[in-house]
Design a protein around this motif. Sequence first.
Motif, mmCIF file in Angstrom:
data_model
loop_
_atom_site.group_PDB
_atom_site.id
_atom_site.type_symbol
_atom_site.label_atom_id
_atom_site.label_comp_id
_atom_site.label_asym_id
_atom_site.label_seq_id
_atom_site.Cartn_x
_atom_site.Cartn_y
_atom_site.Cartn_z
ATOM 1 N N VAL A 158 0.830 -1.209 0.000
ATOM 2 C CA VAL A 158 0.000 0.000 0.000
ATOM 3 C C VAL A 158 0.862 1.256 0.000
ATOM 4 N N GLU A 159 0.253 2.334 -0.415
ATOM 5 C CA GLU A 159 0.870 3.656 -0.369
ATOM 6 C C GLU A 159 -0.155 4.648 0.170
ATOM 7 N N VAL A 160 0.319 5.648 0.893
ATOM 8 C CA VAL A 160 -0.557 6.741 1.310
ATOM 9 C C VAL A 160 -0.598 7.719 0.150
ATOM 10 N N THR A 161 -1.734 7.788 -0.548
ATOM 11 C CA THR A 161 -1.813 8.554 -1.787
ATOM 12 C C THR A 161 -2.013 10.048 -1.565
ATOM 13 N N GLU A 162 -2.651 10.409 -0.431
ATOM 14 C CA GLU A 162 -2.848 11.836 -0.160
ATOM 15 C C GLU A 162 -3.317 12.054 1.266
ATOM 16 N N VAL A 163 -2.972 13.218 1.819
ATOM 17 C CA VAL A 163 -3.539 13.680 3.083
ATOM 18 C C VAL A 163 -4.568 14.735 2.708
ATOM 19 N N ARG A 164 -5.841 14.375 2.807
ATOM 20 C CA ARG A 164 -6.891 15.219 2.239
ATOM 21 C C ARG A 164 -7.291 16.394 3.128
ATOM 22 N N GLN A 165 -7.377 16.147 4.446
ATOM 23 C CA GLN A 165 -7.853 17.215 5.322
ATOM 24 C C GLN A 165 -7.087 17.220 6.638
ATOM 25 N N LEU A 166 -6.878 18.418 7.181
ATOM 26 C CA LEU A 166 -6.256 18.607 8.483
ATOM 27 C C LEU A 166 -7.183 19.542 9.247
ATOM 28 N N LEU A 167 -8.036 18.972 10.116
ATOM 29 C CA LEU A 167 -9.071 19.740 10.794
ATOM 30 C C LEU A 167 -8.789 19.825 12.293
ATOM 31 N N PRO A 168 -9.173 20.929 12.961
ATOM 32 C CA PRO A 168 -8.983 21.024 14.416
ATOM 33 C C PRO A 168 -9.772 19.922 15.119
ATOM 34 N N CYS A 169 -9.152 19.305 16.151
ATOM 35 C CA CYS A 169 -9.846 18.284 16.948
ATOM 36 C C CYS A 169 -10.946 18.945 17.772
ATOM 37 N N ILE A 170 -12.055 18.265 17.923
ATOM 38 C CA ILE A 170 -13.160 18.794 18.733
ATOM 39 C C ILE A 170 -12.725 18.956 20.182
#
Length: 265
Positions: A96-108
């Motif tokens: 497997v490969e990590v193809t993309e980091v799509r979102q970086l959102l603040p933790c609740i």
Amino acid sequence: MPGNPNEIKLVNNAMSNATRRNIMNFLSSGDKSTEEIGGKVGKTMLDFHLKLLQQASLIEIEEGAVKLSEYGKNFLKDKEEKGTDKTADLSKVKPVEVTEVRQLLPCIADSSKFRVIANMAPPLGGALKVLEPLFPRGRYSDKINALIIQKGEVITTVYGAGKVTMTMIKNEGEAREALDNLRSTINEAIAKGVAPAPREKVRVEPMELYKYLPQTNCGKCGDQSCYTFAIKLMSGEASLDKCTPLTEPKYALNQEHLQVLTAYI
């Protein structure tokens, strides 16, 4: 030998707990003293665990010596025979490969940290269940077809469809490093073709559960204190949904950690 519904229920309840399963497996090599069992699985609530196994007719206790009953021996033998054909084969699984980091959102639960959503390809599907033993604090959930891994405060969830989520990440650099380590661990197992044999998970103690409970002693669960509730969680006498304050947004991360921890009980 247990056979009626009530007796079967006792057996199912006794074997639903990881500590009691470990006791049964330990006794499979021969009779043991309570001291030996305590040294192996821990002395926390040992008398309670032994009592439940005895009530289920799985063990016999005589003058401090504990042994499997005939039913207990047959029960383990039946479980072993049912599992012999389940080889952890990864020979047809592609790296497997990590193809993309799509979102970086603040933790609740902590706005200074992030929740990460990434993609892993090709999707691992049912192979995730085979990969569970690679991670000391990992568990596979049939319900959501995902492998859930806890490491410190970070909880990583790898879904069969390829999505990966991570909580309590400090920054994108940490996220990419953690994802790269995850990819390497999985690909090393795939390269070998067979995943390692299941290993004993890290034992969960009541104080660890208590750490993530609200610690308000509100009594809404029916118990006098959060620590008493933690003990009942450990013994299987209570379920996490009884703690209604955990549904409040400020306890979102606590609830997520407790869901992971109670899966090991």
